[in-house]
Scaffold this active site. Sequence first.
Site, PDB file in Angstrom:
ATOM      1  N   TYR A   1      31.448 -44.723  32.241  1.00 36.62           N
ATOM      2  CA  TYR A   1      30.624 -43.589  31.813  1.00 36.62           C
ATOM      3  C   TYR A   1      30.220 -42.730  33.008  1.00 36.62           C
ATOM      4  O   TYR A   1      30.351 -41.496  32.987  1.00 36.62           O
ATOM      5  CB  TYR A   1      29.388 -44.106  31.086  1.00 36.62           C
ATOM      6  CG  TYR A   1      28.391 -43.043  30.702  1.00 36.62           C
ATOM      7  CD1 TYR A   1      28.616 -42.223  29.599  1.00 36.62           C
ATOM      8  CD2 TYR A   1      27.227 -42.859  31.441  1.00 36.62           C
ATOM      9  CE1 TYR A   1      27.704 -41.244  29.251  1.00 36.62           C
ATOM     10  CE2 TYR A   1      26.304 -41.882  31.096  1.00 36.62           C
ATOM     11  CZ  TYR A   1      26.552 -41.076  30.008  1.00 36.62           C
ATOM     12  OH  TYR A   1      25.638 -40.090  29.664  1.00 36.62           O
TER      13      TYR A   1
ATOM     14  N   LYS B   1      31.130 -38.751  33.929  1.00 38.06           N
ATOM     15  CA  LYS B   1      30.115 -37.725  34.149  1.00 38.06           C
ATOM     16  C   LYS B   1      30.222 -37.139  35.557  1.00 38.06           C
ATOM     17  O   LYS B   1      29.934 -35.950  35.769  1.00 38.06           O
ATOM     18  CB  LYS B   1      28.721 -38.297  33.898  1.00 38.06           C
ATOM     19  CG  LYS B   1      28.460 -38.642  32.433  1.00 38.06           C
ATOM     20  CD  LYS B   1      28.714 -37.447  31.522  1.00 38.06           C
ATOM     21  CE  LYS B   1      28.350 -37.723  30.076  1.00 38.06           C
ATOM     22  NZ  LYS B   1      28.616 -36.560  29.186  1.00 38.06           N
TER      23      LYS B   1
END
Length: 249
Positions: free
Chosen positions: A153, A157
């Site tokens: 994740y 990002k």
Amino acid sequence: MGQLTGKTAVVTGAGGGIGRAIADAFAAEGCTVALLDNNAELLRQPSAALPASGGHAYVCDVSKRLQVKEAVDDFVAKTGGLDIVVNNAVYFSYSPLAVMDEDIIDRMIDVGLKGTFWSLQATTPHLAARGGGCVINLSSVAVSFAIKHAAVYSSIKGAIDCLTRQQAVELGPQGIRVNALAPGPVSTPGARSVITDEGWQSRKSRTPLGRLASPEEIGASALFLVSEAAASITGVTLKIDGGITVTGP
């Protein structure tokens, strides 16, 4: 009120949570919003952005390039143009990288990163045809410090932050501003699926303001970035985190 009257926007991952809050903030200011989400049930739930009549809702898997283009082109054909794009769609899973399944990693990248690529490809020609516009990508404070089991994740990002800067330079000459929002912990269904009660309390205790941001506050920040007040802001990642990134993990 009405600062976005006559404007149009596409918001991905807009079935609920932060995406719906941003869409609602825009709609409350007079914007016509297209909500893209792969969850048809969520899209059937009315709100300021999506009235009971259905509005402009598209069941769309952003990892599928053609689906994104078809939805965007249909919306533009119906409304006459496009002014704002919010790339919010994401797929969550927290797990140690060493044991994370390949199909989960692929899905996270396909939705969170490639989905943003496909959205930009589909929307930026329409923004340019309008003489310019605004793009907001959704980043995260996970870029600023390590979060247990969030390697994939956080990496996605981080790539979104880089993409935001690259596109700000590439699209600026066409009058298109590109920025990102990096929320701190926000209690949404997606986030609650990967963070325990203990984790929420820990995040709250480390936040200087002593509270976590609401989805509506993220919507208000998005509204600022697409407003005339932000006309000279591009290539920026704006944190809405109550100060947690200056406190550290």
